[in-house]
Design an enzyme around this catalytic site. Sequence first.
Site, PDB file in Angstrom:
ATOM      1  N   CYS A  94      -3.784 -12.663  -0.969  1.00 43.59           N
ATOM      2  CA  CYS A  94      -3.283 -12.215   0.434  1.00 43.59           C
ATOM      3  C   CYS A  94      -3.061 -13.274   1.677  1.00 43.59           C
ATOM      4  O   CYS A  94      -2.593 -12.858   2.588  1.00 43.59           O
ATOM      5  CB  CYS A  94      -3.985 -10.930   0.715  1.00 43.59           C
ATOM      6  SG  CYS A  94      -3.985  -9.783  -0.408  1.00 43.59           S
ATOM      7  N   HIS A 150      -3.188  -9.288   8.305  1.00 39.09           N
ATOM      8  CA  HIS A 150      -2.964  -8.965   7.111  1.00 39.09           C
ATOM      9  C   HIS A 150      -3.238  -7.429   6.970  1.00 39.09           C
ATOM     10  O   HIS A 150      -4.328  -6.990   7.397  1.00 39.09           O
ATOM     11  CB  HIS A 150      -3.987  -9.615   6.198  1.00 39.09           C
ATOM     12  CG  HIS A 150      -3.656  -8.992   4.774  1.00 39.09           C
ATOM     13  ND1 HIS A 150      -2.556  -8.889   4.191  1.00 39.09           N
ATOM     14  CD2 HIS A 150      -4.829  -8.607   3.953  1.00 39.09           C
ATOM     15  CE1 HIS A 150      -2.670  -8.514   2.894  1.00 39.09           C
ATOM     16  NE2 HIS A 150      -4.133  -8.292   2.683  1.00 39.09           N
ATOM     17  N   ASN A 175      -0.685  -2.309   1.410  1.00 39.27           N
ATOM     18  CA  ASN A 175      -1.076  -3.698   1.237  1.00 39.27           C
ATOM     19  C   ASN A 175      -0.022  -4.607   0.327  1.00 39.27           C
ATOM     20  O   ASN A 175      -0.061  -4.073  -0.616  1.00 39.27           O
ATOM     21  CB  ASN A 175      -2.392  -3.701   0.942  1.00 39.27           C
ATOM     22  CG  ASN A 175      -3.013  -5.175   0.691  1.00 39.27           C
ATOM     23  OD1 ASN A 175      -2.260  -6.072   0.877  1.00 39.27           O
ATOM     24  ND2 ASN A 175      -4.348  -5.464   0.814  1.00 39.27           N
TER      25      ASN A 175
END
Length: 320
Positions: A113, A247, A277
């Site tokens: 990520c 994020h 996500n």
Amino acid sequence: MLNVKITGTGGYLPEKIVTNKDFESTLDTTDEWIYARTGIKQRHVIAKHETTSSMAEMAANNALEAANIDASEIDLIIVGTSSPDRVFPSTACILQHKLGAGNGPAFDVQAACSGFIYALGIAHQFIKSSGAKKALVIGAEANSRILDYTDRNTCVIFGDGAGAVVLEAADEPGILSTHMHADGQYQDLLYINNPIKDQRADGENSYMTMHGNDVYKVAVKTLSRIVDETLEANGLAKSDVDWLIPHQANIRIISSVAKKLKMPMERVILTIENQGNTSAASVPLALDLAVRDGRIKKGDMVLMEAFGGGFVWGSALVKM
Ligand code: UT7
């Protein structure tokens, strides 16, 4: 001193939307649980004919258009992804060909990520050392291709998409600093096994596995630390930051970091509710959204941060 500016942003989300409700018929879950624990309502999912590079291409073209430059002028492409089209060649090479970009280096960064932040940090250093003048930095993920849709711990969280920025060498300040870290001791908390069958432990699949609650605890602590590190490195106060682009893993993680920064939630760019996500794509997608809707303006101070499997984490402080 040579500076590096973001001169264009772009994003792409696949057309198909999967809502929390859609999972209720196949999994032991509810819309209420998912929304309360994560802040997610829906996520976009790639179509059969699409790939990570095709999403990256759409995002990259948007960013090139915004920067008003032609793909042939690009002399560096870095794609942050953990769901590449192929093991090799890199998604960046495939993208270079699709775009008709110049023959400068093109490579992928695999930092889960944090892939976009890592890619941004590398491109920043690359341009500063005069290795390139105009770069495309992209975060792109086809997460739906690496998820086990019987595992409610992971499949409800992640979505697909791509975000891109064009970076250019400039005289005025742009990227003020980037910070990257890793700690491999946590490798078993969030991972995907090697898709090459012979290199997997017996009986294991190569879908994403996440021990969410353990990841959560480290993420909150680590992200708060990197916010302090970034501000200290630039001699700035929390109040100097105009926008936080986190994020988009979990609204509760985002709120904790914003609180630590004393940042009201109106100053935090959120996409998690509609996009879920999207791993490496989440930060550039959020940046693109806020630039295009006019919230983030030229001269604004933007703090981006990310955390992911490794663990790997990083941040970037950018004057737009
Ligand atoms: O992006 C890369 C980094 N990733 C992250 O930062 C993710 C960090 N982690 C998280 O966001 C959260 O930990 C999750 C959203 C993944 C999970 O939330 P949680 O509050 O930490 O839940 P938990 O894992 O502690 O699970 C609590 C319960 C468990 O049931 P029992 O053992 O208490 O009976 C889970 O099995 O919730 C259950 N559960 C679910 N229930 C309904 C887990 N997933 C689901 C689900 N629907 N989809």
